[in-house]
Design a protein around this motif. Structure first.
Motif, PDB file in Angstrom:
ATOM      1  N   ASP A 107      34.667  44.037  49.338  1.00 42.17           N
ATOM      2  CA  ASP A 107      35.584  43.344  50.243  1.00 42.17           C
ATOM      3  C   ASP A 107      36.685  44.263  50.757  1.00 42.17           C
ATOM      4  OD1 ASP A 107      34.374  40.751  50.139  1.00 42.17           O
ATOM      5  OD2 ASP A 107      35.141  40.554  48.108  1.00 42.17           O
ATOM      6  N   CYS A 108      37.217  45.125  49.867  1.00 45.97           N
ATOM      7  CA  CYS A 108      38.224  46.103  50.294  1.00 45.97           C
ATOM      8  C   CYS A 108      37.584  47.197  51.138  1.00 45.97           C
ATOM      9  CB  CYS A 108      38.900  46.739  49.081  1.00 45.97           C
ATOM     10  SG  CYS A 108      40.092  45.677  48.232  1.00 45.97           S
ATOM     11  N   GLY A 109      36.322  47.514  50.803  1.00 45.52           N
ATOM     12  CA  GLY A 109      35.615  48.574  51.516  1.00 45.52           C
ATOM     13  C   GLY A 109      35.937  49.960  51.004  1.00 45.52           C
ATOM     14  N   ILE A 110      36.630  50.048  49.845  1.00 46.05           N
ATOM     15  CA  ILE A 110      36.995  51.341  49.271  1.00 46.05           C
ATOM     16  C   ILE A 110      36.820  51.297  47.753  1.00 46.05           C
ATOM     17  CG2 ILE A 110      38.636  51.895  51.105  1.00 46.05           C
ATOM     18  CD1 ILE A 110      40.899  51.120  49.213  1.00 46.05           C
ATOM     19  N   CYS A 111      36.897  52.466  47.129  1.00 44.94           N
ATOM     20  CA  CYS A 111      36.842  52.555  45.673  1.00 44.94           C
ATOM     21  C   CYS A 111      38.247  52.400  45.091  1.00 44.94           C
ATOM     22  CB  CYS A 111      36.262  53.900  45.239  1.00 44.94           C
ATOM     23  SG  CYS A 111      34.494  54.062  45.566  1.00 44.94           S
ATOM     24  N   ARG A 112      38.306  51.760  43.932  1.00 43.84           N
ATOM     25  CA  ARG A 112      39.562  51.586  43.219  1.00 43.84           C
ATOM     26  C   ARG A 112      39.379  52.030  41.776  1.00 43.84           C
ATOM     27  NH1 ARG A 112      43.197  49.540  46.396  1.00 43.84           N
ATOM     28  NH2 ARG A 112      42.693  48.137  48.113  1.00 43.84           N
ATOM     29  N   VAL A 113      40.475  52.108  41.037  1.00 40.06           N
ATOM     30  CA  VAL A 113      40.424  52.526  39.641  1.00 40.06           C
ATOM     31  C   VAL A 113      40.985  51.424  38.754  1.00 40.06           C
ATOM     32  CG1 VAL A 113      40.625  54.981  40.202  1.00 40.06           C
ATOM     33  CG2 VAL A 113      42.696  53.652  39.755  1.00 40.06           C
ATOM     34  N   GLY A 114      40.643  51.501  37.454  1.00 44.69           N
ATOM     35  CA  GLY A 114      41.184  50.540  36.502  1.00 44.69           C
ATOM     36  C   GLY A 114      40.152  49.632  35.882  1.00 44.69           C
ATOM     37  N   GLY A 115      38.886  49.697  36.326  1.00 41.17           N
ATOM     38  CA  GLY A 115      37.843  48.871  35.742  1.00 41.17           C
ATOM     39  C   GLY A 115      37.602  47.596  36.526  1.00 41.17           C
ATOM     40  N   LYS A 116      36.361  47.385  36.954  1.00 41.68           N
ATOM     41  CA  LYS A 116      36.021  46.239  37.804  1.00 41.68           C
ATOM     42  C   LYS A 116      36.347  44.913  37.138  1.00 41.68           C
ATOM     43  CE  LYS A 116      32.228  44.416  40.611  1.00 41.68           C
ATOM     44  NZ  LYS A 116      30.809  44.627  41.037  1.00 41.68           N
ATOM     45  N   ASP A 117      36.170  44.823  35.817  1.00 36.76           N
ATOM     46  CA  ASP A 117      36.408  43.569  35.103  1.00 36.76           C
ATOM     47  C   ASP A 117      37.889  43.221  35.017  1.00 36.76           C
ATOM     48  OD1 ASP A 117      33.701  43.325  34.708  1.00 36.76           O
ATOM     49  OD2 ASP A 117      33.726  44.200  32.694  1.00 36.76           O
ATOM     50  N   ASN A 118      38.755  44.168  35.321  1.00 42.30           N
ATOM     51  CA  ASN A 118      40.202  43.938  35.212  1.00 42.30           C
ATOM     52  C   ASN A 118      40.832  43.506  36.527  1.00 42.30           C
ATOM     53  OD1 ASN A 118      40.213  44.751  32.473  1.00 42.30           O
ATOM     54  ND2 ASN A 118      40.275  46.908  33.098  1.00 42.30           N
ATOM     55  N   PHE A 119      40.018  43.392  37.582  1.00 40.41           N
ATOM     56  CA  PHE A 119      40.564  43.073  38.897  1.00 40.41           C
ATOM     57  C   PHE A 119      39.727  41.993  39.588  1.00 40.41           C
ATOM     58  CE2 PHE A 119      42.176  47.247  37.949  1.00 40.41           C
ATOM     59  CZ  PHE A 119      43.451  47.237  38.471  1.00 40.41           C
TER      60      PHE A 119
END
Length: 261
Positions: A107-119
């Motif tokens: 949905d954001c169209g970009i990579c993020r950090v911190g773990g998928k299950d935490n967001f």
């Protein structure tokens, strides 16, 4: 034996190369200016005209082990080294530091950090938020797709951690802490309090009463409340102009409203 050699080549140089932003074993060629950089942030920080690199437009990378330029891929086709333990083909993104727990948000169209299950992705706010904020934050449409009100850096893809205020506006967590150090306790965008101010307001009421600041010194004046947005006429005091609607002291003096003829 061949499998062992391939495994050694694959992991050769891991965490040994990169820049201050990411650890990776390749550099990218920026299609906008045809120059080579370790990452898009290095590109954006070095450009004199202020243009930024579109991460999705990158088409070629240069392996830092064998110096071979090639189409974007995780493994170098010439020497077999893995150019990034984490690799996203959509963002053309590489990083050897997998402890950052990267994930790609569709949905954001970009990579993020911190773990998928935490967001989780908030559709209205238009960004990923901590699961601790699910159903517990005030939504503002595309609130993250704005500049930080303190440092003016674009928030949506910033590398720095962000904070969501009670009002729903967002800013860098570091900037939030700096604001508190300067005794600023309201949102710099909408002026709503960033904490529950009930105890403070009760203490202020008591201080006003004790010091007789309720005496009418300057007649009546108009105030707007930053909490409920109501505009009311009150007695002008030395301090503590209270909203008649919600009883908040988070108010400011305004000119008298222009009534219709």
């Amino acid at each position: 034996m061949e499998l062992d050699d391939a495994a050694r080549r694959h992991g050769f140089g891991k965490m040994g190369s990169g820049c201050k932003h990411y650890r990776r074993r390749c550099r990218i060629r920026a299609p906008c200016c045809n120059d080579v950089f370790h990452c898009r942030h290095c590109h954006n920080e070095s450009t004199k005209d202020g243009h930024e690199l579109d991460r999705h437009a990158v088409e070629s990378v240069i392996c830092l082990v064998c110096d071979t330029e090639q189409p974007v891929a995780q493994v170098c086709y010439n020497c077999g080294v893995c150019m990034g333990e984490y690799f996203c083909s959509a963002c053309k993104f590489f990083d050897d530091d997998v402890d950052r727990e990267h994930f790609h948000c569709q949905d954001c169209g970009i990579c993020r950090v911190g773990g998928k299950d935490n967001f989780f992705h908030c559709e209205k706010c238009g960004s990923c938020y901590s699961v601790s904020l699910r159903d517990k934050h005030c939504c503002i449409e595309n609130s993250m797709k704005n500049n930080c009100p303190i440092c003016y850096e674009y928030l949506f893809d910033s590398l720095r951690e962000t904070s969501v205020l009670r009002c729903g506006h967002t800013m860098h967590l570091q900037c939030f802490h700096e604001m508190l150090k300067h005794d600023k306790f309201s949102c710099p965008i909408c002026s709503m309090p960033i904490f529950d101010m009930d105890k403070f307001l009760r203490a202020l009421d008591a201080e006003i009463e004790a010091n007789m600041l309720h005496i009418d010194y300057m007649g009546k004046g108009w105030i707007v409340c930053n909490d409920c947005r109501d505009t009311t006429q009150v007695y002008a005091r030395v301090a503590g102009h209270k909203c008649c609607h919600c009883q908040s002291h988070n108010t400011c003096r305004v000119a008298a409203p222009v009534l219709p003829a």
